[in-house]
Design an enzyme around this catalytic site. Structure first.
Site: not given
Length: 450
Positions: A379, A346-347, A54, A75, A201, A83, A336, A118
């Site tokens: 999925c 991811a979709a 994302g 990050e 997932c 993944q 997530d 963060v």
């Protein structure tokens, strides 16, 4: 702007001009809020928290919107992983090395990469704090922090992974242990688990089960194996259409499913797994295993727990249609870490990114967002080394299929999509901000009727 020391507080200036005007609208509050700026060392027009799926796709989209020099991504990790491929890695069908690339290679060129973690969010002052105590301020904040794995909530883990016969496809450190355990299987119980928490997932815990069953058949060990799926859920899948087909497969392959069974302890030295029956709390059962695949409990990142931007459970509290924060109009979320009532995949992130792009564009123009996310997620349920059921559905757990065929059937074509096409789309489409999900393709293939 003053240089902040370690103990310096955030100083903020709020304009009240808009409050004095008659007929102040919702966007008036938005303008007021973004007028406040933390007296921080660094400031960006768009600050993205998280360099996962994302975060990277939104940083690419924001670069085109406001210019690379005005976008930063926070990050801490040096490696970025695709993944969804780990399902196939755990079954020996793909190599782990092919699932990862250096983070530097996926950060959009010119976008600032802040290599830190963060530790605090202060949305009232439009700033965040990093692990090194630096403060970064922003005009717009996109939170894409993913979720956190909690192996430690299962007694005996993660130290149990030092023993053989146990693995988990959910971590880069343990996914290859799954393949080793599968290869080393001789005789006994092969147990696969699903925890009593939200997961990313949700189909993955049973994908590796079907692949393992297929591998044991292929290697002549199936007659010596008891395949057991112990899930904390009360059904095999949330969408009835796909659940019905999966139950047919489970029956045909002689797989045992125990519902409302939650893994609470692993005694790896004895190859024992302890499950609690959620219908009768306190009642436990010990299973001996020859192979154990663990899906860990999961939860929000620590920084979101008890944060002003989170709900009571610690998930980012955003509007489920436009992905804008419910309280802070210059804060947005994706993926997530959010409390969106859809499967974390991811979709889903791809579809959300297209909506969030439109939402932020509207907000930047002081307009109300109109683009709506319908909860689309997908999925690809891998049921063998050459078969996939492509489940696609919405917020209401109703099928939202791309192709004008029955996607609940196992298909070779869908396997190749999962194994080869989807990784290509991920690296070359989604992460570059060009893939916003299959909605346009669905509309075309269904002649605009769906």
């Amino acid at each position: 702007m003053s240089n902040m020391g370690v103990v310096s507080p955030c100083f903020c200036i709020r304009s009240v001009v808009h409050l004095l005007r008659p007929g102040v609208q919702k966007m008036g509050y938005f303008q007021l809020h973004t007028a406040s700026r933390c007296a921080a060392k660094n400031h960006y027009e768009v600050l993205v928290l998280g360099g996962g799926s994302g975060g990277i796709t939104m940083s690419a989209r924001m670069k085109r919107k406001v210019g690379a020099e005005n976008v930063a991504v926070v990050e801490p990790h040096e490696k970025h992983y695709y993944q969804p491929m780990w399902t196939l890695v755990g079954a020996g069908a793909k190599q782990l090395a092919t699932s990862g690339r250096p983070t530097a290679s996926v950060i959009p060129s010119g976008v600032k990469w802040i290599k830190s973690k963060v530790t605090e969010l202060d949305p009232d002052k439009n700033c965040i704090r990093l692990a090194d105590d630096r403060k970064i301020s922003y005009k717009y904040l996109i939170i894409a922090l993913g979720l956190q794995l909690h192996y430690e909530k299962i007694k005996g883990l993660p130290e149990g992974f030092n023993y053989p016969k146990i693995g988990s496809n959910y971590s880069v450190h343990t996914v290859e242990k799954t393949w080793k355990a599968l290869q080393d299987f001789k005789e006994g119980n092969a147990i696969f688990t699903f925890p009593n928490t939200p997961v990313k997932c949700g189909g993955a815990p049973q994908k590796i089960m079907y692949l393992s069953e297929a591998y044991l058949r292929k290697t002549g060990k199936r007659s010596k194996a008891n395949i057991i799926f112990n899930t904390s859920l009360g059904s095999i899948f949330t969408v009835q259409k796909y659940a019905d087909r999966l139950l047919e497969i489970i029956k045909a392959r002689n797989i045992v499913v125990n519902y409302k069974h939650n893994l609470i302890e692993v005694r790896a030295d004895k190859q024992e797994a302890v499950f609690e029956n959620l219908d009768t709390p306190g009642v436990t059962k010990v299973y001996q295993y020859e192979m154990l695949h663990v899906t860990p409990p999961m939860g929000p990142p620590d920084v979101l727990m008890n944060s002003p931007v989170s709900d009571a459970a610690g998930w980012l509290d955003i509007d489920k249609e436009n992905l804008q924060h419910k309280k802070y109009p210059n804060v947005f979320g994706i993926g997530d870490c959010t409390n969106l009532p859809t499967s974390k995949t991811a979709a889903a992130i791809a579809a959300q990114s297209a909506v969030l792009d439109k939402t932020i564009s509207s907000v930047m123009k002081n307009q109300l967002p109109t683009k709506q996310y319908d909860g689309y997620t997908s999925c690809p349920i891998v049921t063998g080394y050459d078969r996939v059921i492509l489940a696609e559905f919405d917020y209401n757990s109703q099928p939202l299929e791309t192709f004008p065929i029955d996607q609940s059937k196992e298909r070779l074509l869908m396997y190749y999509m999962k194994a080869d096409l989807m990784p290509f789309l991920y690296w070359n489409g989604l992460l570059k901000g060009y893939w916003g999900g299959p909605a346009p393709i669905r509309k075309l293939l269904h002649l605009g009727l769906k």
